[in-house]
Design a protein around this motif. Structure first.
Motif: not given
Length: 284
Positions: A243-256
């Protein structure tokens, strides 16, 4: 500083989840746990050799979201993504507005061109026309939501008609453009409020977000608002470090997206997120 991640669940319209009691109970549970949104997909008639099973139960997207709106109170509702060439846009504008009104302004509208040739053909849509139809259908949706009365296009003609009421959300429900191709990136940058990427790692997401940012600045100027980025990870069992890596990449929402559309497979994803993601983040 990164923003808090939003967590969403996909696929209550498919497989063993596609039963009225199961839909309602799971939606209420997910809402109570602190998930930000529920997302469904849009396939209406698949060929036998489709990558997704053509025999798996699959409910129609907007009907499912309307049902989910009735059994929930706060959670947002998204379609990721509508195959826009398969939808008559005047009717679709009314359906989406009605869903936004009935849900109290909780709708996110994902849109794409589609990729299953046999499915598109069943609606009289050729692969060569799907992008042009998508762009025109977007234009028609936006005009009807603005209460414009006229449109003279290649695929749709409007003369002196208007729709009421308008959407609850102003100026309209967010448009989340799906697709990884160059044309999809341009479309998202030009008309989208967000972008939807399927099965991307943090590195892959970051590369695409950089492309989106460059296109956005070129088309809308340096002061353009940033797109909201929605990603489905390749594996729904993500860790706080993921999650930290996705957030650092600029992602706002993760759809599982559950690996199997069974009760057991879906509940495993919900349980993992509740224990390792939502609790760790103070439930959103």
């Amino acid at each position: 500083m990164t923003r808090p991640m939003k967590y969403a669940l996909y696929a209550l319209h498919r497989g063993e989840n596609a039963q009225p009691r199961r839909l309602a109970d799971t939606a209420r549970r997910v809402e109570g746990l602190g998930f930000e949104s529920l997302w469904v997909g849009d396939h209406i008639a698949l060929p036998d050799d489709a990558p997704d099973s053509a025999t798996e139960p699959r409910l129609e997207a907007l009907t499912t979201l309307t049902y989910l709106a009735a059994v929930t109170d706060r959670i947002r509702l998204g379609v990721g993504v509508l195959v826009l060439p398969q939808r008559q846009p005047v009717l679709l504008a009314k359906q989406l507005t009605s869903l936004d009104v009935l849900s109290g302004g909780r709708l996110d509208v994902g849109i794409g061109v589609g990729h299953v040739e046999a499915e598109l053909a069943a609606f009289g849509v050729g692969m060569a026309d799907r992008a042009a139809m998508t762009d025109e259908h977007i234009d028609v949706l936006l005009k009807l939501w603005r209460h414009d009365r006229d449109h003279d296009g290649r695929f749709v003609t409007l003369h002196g008609v208007v729709q009421h009421p308008g959407p609850v959300q102003r100026p309209r429900p967010p448009l989340v453009v799906g697709g990884h191709a160059a044309a999809a990136i341009e479309r998202a940058a030009a008309v989208g409020d967000g972008w939807f990427g399927w099965e991307l790692t943090p590195d892959q997401a970051g590369e695409t977000i950089a492309r989106l940012d460059r296109a956005r600045r070129r088309l809308r100027g340096a002061d353009a608002t940033r797109l909201q980025i929605t990603i489905t990870p390749p594996d729904p069992i993500v860790t706080p470090d993921d999650v930290r890596r996705y957030a650092e990449a600029g992602v706002d929402r993760l759809v599982l997206v559950p690996g199997s559309m069974t009760v057991r497979g879906t509940d495993a994803v919900i349980d993992h997120a509740a224990t390792h993601l939502l609790d760790a983040a103070g439930r959103g």
